[in-house]
Design a protein around this motif. Structure first.
Motif, mmCIF file in Angstrom:
data_model
loop_
_atom_site.group_PDB
_atom_site.id
_atom_site.type_symbol
_atom_site.label_atom_id
_atom_site.label_comp_id
_atom_site.label_asym_id
_atom_site.label_seq_id
_atom_site.Cartn_x
_atom_site.Cartn_y
_atom_site.Cartn_z
ATOM 1 N N LEU A 1 22.626 -11.559 5.510
ATOM 2 C CA LEU A 1 21.436 -10.731 5.339
ATOM 3 C C LEU A 1 21.754 -9.456 4.560
ATOM 4 N N TYR A 2 22.990 -8.993 4.632
ATOM 5 C CA TYR A 2 23.383 -7.739 3.992
ATOM 6 C C TYR A 2 24.092 -7.967 2.653
ATOM 7 N N ALA A 3 24.110 -9.208 2.200
ATOM 8 C CA ALA A 3 24.830 -9.547 0.968
ATOM 9 C C ALA A 3 23.908 -9.487 -0.244
ATOM 10 N N ASP A 4 24.512 -9.400 -1.408
ATOM 11 C CA ASP A 4 23.788 -9.490 -2.673
ATOM 12 C C ASP A 4 23.591 -10.971 -2.985
ATOM 13 N N MET A 5 22.345 -11.429 -2.993
ATOM 14 C CA MET A 5 22.047 -12.848 -3.168
ATOM 15 C C MET A 5 21.774 -13.228 -4.623
ATOM 16 N N LYS A 6 21.848 -12.283 -5.527
ATOM 17 C CA LYS A 6 21.543 -12.582 -6.924
ATOM 18 C C LYS A 6 22.483 -13.662 -7.451
ATOM 19 N N GLY A 7 21.914 -14.711 -8.032
ATOM 20 C CA GLY A 7 22.704 -15.803 -8.567
ATOM 21 C C GLY A 7 22.970 -16.919 -7.582
ATOM 22 N N PHE A 8 22.427 -16.793 -6.354
ATOM 23 C CA PHE A 8 22.647 -17.820 -5.333
ATOM 24 C C PHE A 8 21.904 -19.097 -5.719
ATOM 25 N N PRO A 9 22.452 -20.272 -5.373
ATOM 26 C CA PRO A 9 21.786 -21.538 -5.713
ATOM 27 C C PRO A 9 20.459 -21.698 -4.965
ATOM 28 N N PRO A 10 19.634 -22.671 -5.362
ATOM 29 C CA PRO A 10 18.402 -22.966 -4.619
ATOM 30 C C PRO A 10 18.694 -23.152 -3.136
ATOM 31 N N LEU A 11 17.768 -22.667 -2.307
ATOM 32 C CA LEU A 11 18.022 -22.567 -0.870
ATOM 33 C C LEU A 11 16.847 -23.131 -0.084
ATOM 34 N N LEU A 12 17.134 -24.055 0.827
ATOM 35 C CA LEU A 12 16.143 -24.557 1.778
ATOM 36 C C LEU A 12 16.462 -23.985 3.147
ATOM 37 N N PRO B 1 32.833 -22.578 -9.398
ATOM 38 C CA PRO B 1 31.661 -23.465 -9.462
ATOM 39 C C PRO B 1 30.862 -23.476 -8.160
ATOM 40 N N LEU B 2 29.551 -23.352 -8.295
ATOM 41 C CA LEU B 2 28.654 -23.310 -7.143
ATOM 42 C C LEU B 2 28.046 -24.683 -6.882
ATOM 43 N N GLU C 1 27.868 -18.011 3.598
ATOM 44 C CA GLU C 1 28.988 -17.119 3.297
ATOM 45 C C GLU C 1 30.028 -17.802 2.414
ATOM 46 N N MET C 2 30.219 -19.094 2.619
ATOM 47 C CA MET C 2 31.161 -19.837 1.785
ATOM 48 C C MET C 2 30.732 -19.820 0.323
ATOM 49 N N VAL C 3 29.434 -20.018 0.098
ATOM 50 C CA VAL C 3 28.922 -20.021 -1.272
ATOM 51 C C VAL C 3 28.978 -18.615 -1.867
#
Length: 347
Positions: free
Chosen positions: A266-277, A209-210, A198-200
């Motif tokens: 889960l209900y957010a728009d994730m487009k543009g999110f950084p790489p995720l592990l 900046p991400l 959520e912070m990101v």
């Protein structure tokens, strides 16, 4: 600090590529979906180690029903584990957020170049720098990185969004103190995983900046608790159940909607999110919180790596002194961080 370099909005692509773009997009999505880890079956030794850990959990959490009782139980359990070794640390004030800055002991001062911001779990109501110091120290050594481990405000004393505000303050403190965003990884487990994501998302919304990447370990991504695994894994998860998720949700959110994208990623728009592990145990109540978020993020074009660890309980990464699989999982986290740091460790 540098943001991500984006092409001007009015720059036109050469026409000769136009017919290839749909195919390239499909290939990128297929590649993203294929990224993951085929985990080996759980060994007998691992089962025995997990059984011992679960016994300790049950011993310390027996009769702990209230938020305060569970906070105490978690603290006393983690006090039985060793602290980190071969690391140095410094108490810091990250613009009002209490924190510890850790780095490998072979160096006399923080690396000052790469950092992992670690946000501890504990259902938004428990956990501390002490409960997660062994994990944080392990990551500092394995990733050859500084680790900023924060003590954010807890509920019920402080509800949403104090926890996310504190994490965001700590992240911006890192950027203001010489760490380039391309050399910062944001990580967290359980509730800390929720806060990290959520912070990101907030940074994205503000066009700020991400971080280079995000690590979420069994994150709570759906505070409405609608995943099938909430029921299907109820018998196999000794630590988390639907009743506890509901208690935590009410204390954390009050009358706010648990499906608000600013609360449940889960209900957010994730487009543009950084790489995720993402890491999660196969028998966790929160299994579907991880898997559904992974699917949604991939569909949005995010580079996602998902690890489902057979037989692992919630927060197993905290116990490298007891579980061989905790060591292995933490090494995977460190390797992921190194791959995504803009400036790689030289050794």
């Amino acid at each position: 600090m540098n943001g991500r370099n984006l092409p001007p909005a009015d720059r036109k692509k050469p026409k000769r590529w136009g017919c290839l773009l749909p195919a390239l997009a499909a290939l990128m999505l297929l590649s993203s979906e294929a990224v993951g880890q085929d985990m080996e079956p759980q060994s007998q030794a691992s089962r025995e180690q997990v059984e011992k850990l679960v016994g300790l959990w049950k011993e310390h959490f027996a009769g702990a029903d209230s938020l305060q009782e569970r906070r105490t139980a978690f603290r006393t359990l983690m006090e039985t584990t060793p602290g980190p070794t071969r690391i140095q640390l410094r108490q810091v004030d990250a613009d009002g957020v209490d924190a510890e800055l850790m780095w490998p002991a072979r160096l006399h001062h923080p690396i000052g170049e790469r950092a992992i911001l670690y946000i501890h779990g504990g259902g938004f109501s428990s956990g501390s720098m002490r409960t997660h110091s062994l994990l944080a120290g392990s990551l500092a050594k394995a990733a050859s990185s500084d680790v900023l481990l924060i003590d954010y405000r807890l509920m019920p004393e402080y509800g949403y969004p104090a926890q996310i505000n504190d994490a965001l303050t700590a992240y911006r403190w890192l950027l203001d103190n010489g760490y380039d965003n391309g050399n910062v990884i944001v990580a967290g487990d359980g509730a800390g995983g929720n806060i990290a994501i959520e912070m990101v998302l907030r940074q994205m919304k503000a066009a700020k900046p991400l971080p280079a990447a995000v690590v979420a370990l069994s994150p709570i991504t759906d505070l409405a608790a609608t995943g099938d695994s909430v029921a299907s894994n109820a018998e196999s998860d000794p630590l988390v159940d639907k009743a506890w998720l509901e208690i935590s949700r009410k204390a954390y959110l009050g009358n706010r909607s648990p499906t608000d994208p600013q609360i449940s990623p889960l209900y957010a728009d994730m487009k543009g999110f950084p790489p995720l592990l993402l890491q999660v145990g196969s028998g966790e109540v929160l299994l579907d919180d991880t898997l559904r978020l992974a699917d949604k993020a991939r569909q949005a074009g995010v580079d996602v790596t998902t690890e489902v660890w057979p037989g692992m309980p919630h927060q197993w990464q905290l116990f490298p002194s007891l579980l061989d699989d905790a060591d292995r999982a933490n090494q995977n986290i460190a390797d992921f961080a190194i791959r995504h740091f803009q400036d790689k460790p030289k050794e």
